[in-house]
Design an enzyme around this catalytic site. Structure first.
Site, PDB file in Angstrom:
ATOM      1  N   LYS A  61       4.831  29.581 -35.659  1.00 54.84           N
ATOM      2  CA  LYS A  61       4.901  28.568 -36.723  1.00 54.84           C
ATOM      3  C   LYS A  61       3.576  27.809 -36.793  1.00 54.84           C
ATOM      4  CE  LYS A  61       7.264  25.449 -33.552  1.00 54.84           C
ATOM      5  NZ  LYS A  61       7.632  24.067 -33.538  1.00 54.84           N
ATOM      6  N   ARG A  68      18.176  16.772 -33.218  1.00 55.38           N
ATOM      7  CA  ARG A  68      17.327  17.100 -34.371  1.00 55.38           C
ATOM      8  C   ARG A  68      18.173  17.810 -35.422  1.00 55.38           C
ATOM      9  NH1 ARG A  68      11.585  19.872 -32.915  1.00 55.38           N
ATOM     10  NH2 ARG A  68      12.910  21.657 -32.438  1.00 55.38           N
ATOM     11  N   ARG A  90      11.937  31.924 -26.494  1.00 59.47           N
ATOM     12  CA  ARG A  90      11.022  31.638 -27.608  1.00 59.47           C
ATOM     13  C   ARG A  90       9.746  31.036 -27.033  1.00 59.47           C
ATOM     14  NH1 ARG A  90      15.808  28.886 -28.790  1.00 59.47           N
ATOM     15  NH2 ARG A  90      14.716  26.908 -28.520  1.00 59.47           N
ATOM     16  N   CYS A 127     -18.454  11.272 -39.200  1.00 58.77           N
ATOM     17  CA  CYS A 127     -18.383  11.279 -40.665  1.00 58.77           C
ATOM     18  C   CYS A 127     -17.369  12.348 -41.107  1.00 58.77           C
ATOM     19  CB  CYS A 127     -19.746  11.606 -41.264  1.00 58.77           C
ATOM     20  SG  CYS A 127     -21.101  10.624 -40.590  1.00 58.77           S
ATOM     21  N   MET A 128     -17.209  12.498 -42.411  1.00 60.86           N
ATOM     22  CA  MET A 128     -16.239  13.470 -42.913  1.00 60.86           C
ATOM     23  C   MET A 128     -16.622  14.903 -42.524  1.00 60.86           C
ATOM     24  SD  MET A 128     -14.927  14.154 -46.819  1.00 60.86           S
ATOM     25  CE  MET A 128     -14.335  12.518 -47.135  1.00 60.86           C
ATOM     26  N   ASP A 129     -17.925  15.198 -42.564  1.00 60.41           N
ATOM     27  CA  ASP A 129     -18.361  16.589 -42.373  1.00 60.41           C
ATOM     28  C   ASP A 129     -19.363  16.759 -41.244  1.00 60.41           C
ATOM     29  OD1 ASP A 129     -17.197  16.984 -45.090  1.00 60.41           O
ATOM     30  OD2 ASP A 129     -18.948  15.768 -45.624  1.00 60.41           O
ATOM     31  N   TYR A 160     -22.472   5.662 -40.183  1.00 65.34           N
ATOM     32  CA  TYR A 160     -21.863   4.572 -40.949  1.00 65.34           C
ATOM     33  C   TYR A 160     -21.671   3.331 -40.084  1.00 65.34           C
ATOM     34  CZ  TYR A 160     -20.755   7.926 -44.619  1.00 65.34           C
ATOM     35  OH  TYR A 160     -20.842   8.856 -45.611  1.00 65.34           O
ATOM     36  N   HIS A 180      17.730  23.991 -28.182  1.00 66.41           N
ATOM     37  CA  HIS A 180      16.347  23.658 -27.843  1.00 66.41           C
ATOM     38  C   HIS A 180      16.350  22.497 -26.864  1.00 66.41           C
ATOM     39  CE1 HIS A 180      12.057  23.717 -28.400  1.00 66.41           C
ATOM     40  NE2 HIS A 180      12.004  22.499 -28.874  1.00 66.41           N
TER      41      HIS A 180
HETATM   42  N1  PLP Z   1      11.817  26.784 -30.260  1.00 71.62           N
HETATM   43  C1  PLP Z   1      11.856  25.761 -31.115  1.00 71.62           C
HETATM   44  C2  PLP Z   1      13.117  25.476 -31.865  1.00 71.62           C
HETATM   45  C3  PLP Z   1      10.724  24.961 -31.298  1.00 71.62           C
HETATM   46  O1  PLP Z   1      10.770  23.927 -32.151  1.00 71.62           O
HETATM   47  C4  PLP Z   1       9.548  25.261 -30.569  1.00 71.62           C
HETATM   48  C5  PLP Z   1       8.328  24.462 -30.708  1.00 71.62           C
HETATM   49  O2  PLP Z   1       8.290  23.320 -30.959  1.00 71.62           O
HETATM   50  C6  PLP Z   1       9.556  26.340 -29.687  1.00 71.62           C
HETATM   51  C7  PLP Z   1      10.703  27.085 -29.552  1.00 71.62           C
HETATM   52  C8  PLP Z   1       8.350  26.678 -28.857  1.00 71.62           C
HETATM   53  O3  PLP Z   1       8.117  25.671 -27.936  1.00 71.62           O
HETATM   54  P1  PLP Z   1       6.836  25.748 -26.949  1.00 71.62           P
HETATM   55  O4  PLP Z   1       5.649  25.723 -27.841  1.00 71.62           O
HETATM   56  O5  PLP Z   1       6.971  24.551 -26.114  1.00 71.62           O
HETATM   57  O6  PLP Z   1       6.961  27.037 -26.216  1.00 71.62           O
END
Ligand code: PLP
Length: 367
Positions: free
Chosen positions: A39, A134, A217, A309-311, A263, A164
């Site tokens: 993600k 959540r 995961r 700065c920005m860049d 700046y 989770h």
């Molecule tokens: N599973 C869920 C639902 C998550 O939201 C996340 C990350 O936030 C993960 C797995 C992966 O977690 P991590 O990056 O701590 O391995």
């Protein structure tokens, strides 16, 4: 390779990512499937490239937060199973079904709002909230209701159930144990269990070997970053960071005592000083709070002086360096290293956030 015309880039070591995945798989029972969490553009590392590397290293599937991210991976030709971990809109479920993307059902009413054309199949993972607060179902009754809805429909496939952990990255394990107990209680209440049962993020994968579930995961540690500094000593092997941030001096000048930088003219040379300019700034995610942070040039630490700065930002050099000299903002140069954790500490945040907020203006180069 992508072409770009600026002297700042992020280098992503895909071999390090593969190595982290392979080593993690070695730690797990061979029956456990690893899903790579890609993600947020793979935590800023580049989703398609990381996904391909993780799959080559043995990941069985991918996980993302939103349907858009899953569709992007499909459009790039990735055929592996993809799970959307976050809430999708029920009215978009047909898109998930058409692209064989698994969705998360996180409340009791979600499935009743889904309409699919005959013949389309929607793969479903049920999310249980066991203490993260959540999204997810909390009780056996809610779970039974959703499992019943899946069972009664020809369009729904019960593919997984998951939860989770909120504190798997903390040394104290009481809360994780409580969550796990609640999850097991929910899973055990099902008359038919789905093929994928998962609860572990990186911390729980590495510390508790997936906590008895058949799927994990893996996010942060796939990128070679520890889930928290507190549990770093508890991990079974040393992770290999994959992300480094580089730039080059584009301008070098000598200031006279009393001359100012940037700046607000807040930095003043106290003697004759060499100042170099790097073409990176807050629009790249190198935010103003990083004033004073060191960068590595010629294998040595040198501080950013004056406002960012920005860049662009300016660095105090101990002597004259040629324009074009390499600067490492995150990563290793010689015997020195600036870690993601060092930047996170300076920014008063966690390592996860740093690569995520290096903006898309910084090209990612794959090595
Ligand atoms: N599973 C869920 C639902 C998550 O939201 C996340 C990350 O936030 C993960 C797995 C992966 O977690 P991590 O990056 O701590 O391995």
């Amino acid at each position: 390779m992508m072409e770009f015309y600026r002297d700042t880039w992020a280098e992503i070591d895909l071999d390090a990512i593969k190595w982290n995945v392979e080593k993690t798989i070695e730690e797990l029972d061979p029956s456990v499937a690893l899903f790579a969490v890609v993600k947020a553009n793979a935590y800023g590392h580049g989703d398609v490239q990381v996904a391909r590397s993780a799959l080559q290293a043995g990941a069985k599937g991918l996980a993302v937060a939103f349907l858009d991210e899953a569709l992007k991976l499909r459009a790039s030709g990735i055929d592996a199973p993809i799970l959307v971990l976050g809430a999708s809109r029920p009215e978009d479920a047909h898109l998930a079904a058409e692209h064989r993307i698994s969705v998360t059902v996180h409340d009791e009413d979600w499935l009743s709002k889904v309409y699919l054309k005959k013949g389309l199949l929607l793969n479903i993972h049920i999310k249980c909230d066991t203490g993260m607060g959540r999204i997810g179902l909390k009780t056996k009754e809610e779970l039974r209701h959703v499992a019943g809805q899946i069972d009664q429909s020809d369009s729904f496939v019960f593919e997984g159930i998951f939860t989770h952990f909120a504190t798997a990255d903390e040394p104290e394990t009481n809360y994780v144990e409580k969550q796990l107990e609640h999850f097991q209680h929910l899973v055990n209440s099902l008359s038919v269990k789905p093929p994928f049962v998962h609860c572990s993020n990186s911390a729980a994968t590495l510390r508790f070997k997936g906590a008895g579930c058949n799927t994990v995961r893996l996010g942060i540690s796939m990128y070679g970053l520890t889930p928290s500094t507190d549990i770093a000593p508890l991990l079974p092997f040393q992770l290999k960071p994959a992300f480094s941030l580089k730039s080059k001096l584009v301008h070098v000048k000598k200031l006279k005592p009393g001359e100012k930088v940037s700046y607000g003219a807040t930095y003043e040379a106290s003697e004759y000083e060499w100042i170099g300019t790097l073409p990176i700034g807050y629009a790249d995610g190198w935010i103003r709070k990083l004033e004073g942070q060191d960068v590595l040039i010629d294998g040595r630490r040198m501080p950013i002086v004056g406002r960012i700065c920005m860049d662009q930002c300016m660095v105090r050099l101990p002597k004259e360096y040629k324009t074009g000299t390499l600067a490492t903002l995150i990563g290793r140069q010689g015997n020195e290293e600036i870690t993601m954790e060092e930047i996170a500490e300076k920014r008063e945040t966690i390592n996860y956030e740093i690569p995520c907020v290096i903006t898309s203006r910084v090209p990612r180069v794959y090595i």
